[in-house]
Motif scaffolding. Sequence first.
Motif, mmCIF file in Angstrom:
data_model
loop_
_atom_site.group_PDB
_atom_site.id
_atom_site.type_symbol
_atom_site.label_atom_id
_atom_site.label_comp_id
_atom_site.label_asym_id
_atom_site.label_seq_id
_atom_site.Cartn_x
_atom_site.Cartn_y
_atom_site.Cartn_z
ATOM 1 N N GLY A 29 0.817 -1.210 0.000
ATOM 2 C CA GLY A 29 0.000 0.000 0.000
ATOM 3 C C GLY A 29 0.850 1.259 0.000
ATOM 4 N N LEU A 30 1.910 1.263 0.818
ATOM 5 C CA LEU A 30 2.805 2.423 0.849
ATOM 6 C C LEU A 30 3.541 2.579 -0.473
ATOM 7 N N ALA A 31 3.938 1.445 -1.078
ATOM 8 C CA ALA A 31 4.638 1.511 -2.361
ATOM 9 C C ALA A 31 3.737 2.089 -3.445
ATOM 10 N N ILE A 32 2.472 1.671 -3.475
ATOM 11 C CA ILE A 32 1.536 2.192 -4.470
ATOM 12 C C ILE A 32 1.278 3.679 -4.251
ATOM 13 N N ALA A 33 1.109 4.069 -2.978
ATOM 14 C CA ALA A 33 0.884 5.493 -2.684
ATOM 15 C C ALA A 33 2.097 6.331 -3.077
ATOM 16 N N LEU A 34 3.305 5.813 -2.797
ATOM 17 C CA LEU A 34 4.522 6.544 -3.159
ATOM 18 C C LEU A 34 4.650 6.668 -4.678
ATOM 19 N N ALA A 35 4.312 5.589 -5.379
ATOM 20 C CA ALA A 35 4.372 5.637 -6.848
ATOM 21 C C ALA A 35 3.364 6.639 -7.401
ATOM 22 N N ALA A 36 2.163 6.671 -6.810
ATOM 23 C CA ALA A 36 1.142 7.610 -7.277
ATOM 24 C C ALA A 36 1.583 9.056 -7.077
ATOM 25 N N VAL A 37 2.382 9.312 -6.029
ATOM 26 C CA VAL A 37 2.858 10.673 -5.765
ATOM 27 C C VAL A 37 4.036 11.033 -6.665
ATOM 28 N N LEU A 38 4.963 10.089 -6.869
ATOM 29 C CA LEU A 38 6.204 10.389 -7.582
ATOM 30 C C LEU A 38 6.095 10.285 -9.093
ATOM 31 N N LEU A 39 5.180 9.456 -9.598
ATOM 32 C CA LEU A 39 5.091 9.275 -11.041
ATOM 33 C C LEU A 39 4.784 10.575 -11.800
ATOM 34 N N PRO A 40 3.855 11.425 -11.316
ATOM 35 C CA PRO A 40 3.658 12.702 -12.035
ATOM 36 C C PRO A 40 4.905 13.566 -12.101
ATOM 37 N N PHE A 41 5.707 13.568 -11.025
ATOM 38 C CA PHE A 41 6.940 14.345 -11.042
ATOM 39 C C PHE A 41 7.957 13.731 -12.010
ATOM 40 N N ALA A 264 9.160 24.401 -10.088
ATOM 41 C CA ALA A 264 9.032 23.559 -8.898
ATOM 42 C C ALA A 264 10.282 23.594 -8.021
ATOM 43 N N ILE A 265 11.407 24.042 -8.577
ATOM 44 C CA ILE A 265 12.668 24.010 -7.822
ATOM 45 C C ILE A 265 12.635 24.938 -6.611
ATOM 46 N N PRO A 266 12.258 26.230 -6.732
ATOM 47 C CA PRO A 266 12.238 27.079 -5.525
ATOM 48 C C PRO A 266 11.315 26.560 -4.435
ATOM 49 N N MET A 267 10.163 26.006 -4.811
ATOM 50 C CA MET A 267 9.253 25.465 -3.807
ATOM 51 C C MET A 267 9.889 24.304 -3.065
ATOM 52 N N ALA A 268 10.571 23.423 -3.811
ATOM 53 C CA ALA A 268 11.227 22.289 -3.175
ATOM 54 C C ALA A 268 12.361 22.747 -2.261
#
Length: 289
Positions: A29-41, A264-268
């Motif tokens: 579940g954590l892996a899927i959630a992490l993938a859902a967050v990182l894939l758009p980036f 996105a760089i300054p925000m990060a």
Amino acid sequence: MTPTTTTAARRRTKGAPGHLRNSIVLTWGLAIALAAVLLPFYWLVVGATRSTGEIFDSPPPLTPGGHLLDNLQSLQDTAQFGRVVLNSLGIAAVYTLCAGTVCTLAGYAFAKYRFRGRDLLFGVLMLGLVVPGQVTLVPLFKLMGELEWLNTYQAVILPNLALPFGIFLMRQSMGTIPDELLDSGRVDGCGEFRLFLKVVLPPMRPALAALGIFLFLFQWNDFVWPLIVLRDSASLTVPVALASLKGVVNTDYGAILAGTAVAAIPMAVVFLALQRHFVSGLLAGAVKE
């Protein structure tokens, strides 16, 4: 081995598969959630390095390409993007400093001073959290026109200095400071302004960091108000400049994705620099002893 020990061992043996199964489900579940967050980036990075034609290939490319510099050059030629980034950085930095000062002082006044109509005034201020910002666009625009501030940076910065959420956050955080500490400073001859700087602000660093992150991101991502008041293409902010790249017939999506990646760089950077204070700052004042 006693009967009690044998029974406990059997219970652990029976429970082990269940715990293991729960751990596997949680991990997936954590892996899927992490993938859902990182894939758009990840797709943002891939698109920023590809041409518009390659972005719409079927199947779409999954690895970075070699068009990043071309996209950045197109972005600079079309929208003067270097100037636009500097505009946004300057506006966001000045806004964060000024709005942070206003919200901190207002939060301190609401938390530690007793004056007539304080609760009523704070309640009216909190109504700003539920009033859509679009409601105030027309009167604010007319006011900026009467002040002859259209197409100026002060028109972007000043209207939202007293941000209701920022005042609420600082009021809740400063409510945790004991009144006895302030009274002892006054007894020792400490003036109110010095008391604020030397006694109140130091323990408020986590809350100030959280407020700074929120204010910077709020101004950096603001689109509608800068779109309305800024007219000159050289004075635009990043969101407005990126939106202007979308054409009626042709749109350079590679340049847009490259600009979004740069934006996105300054925000990060701001979030990573202050993230260790972020959670503690938001939770300050949540528990009152």
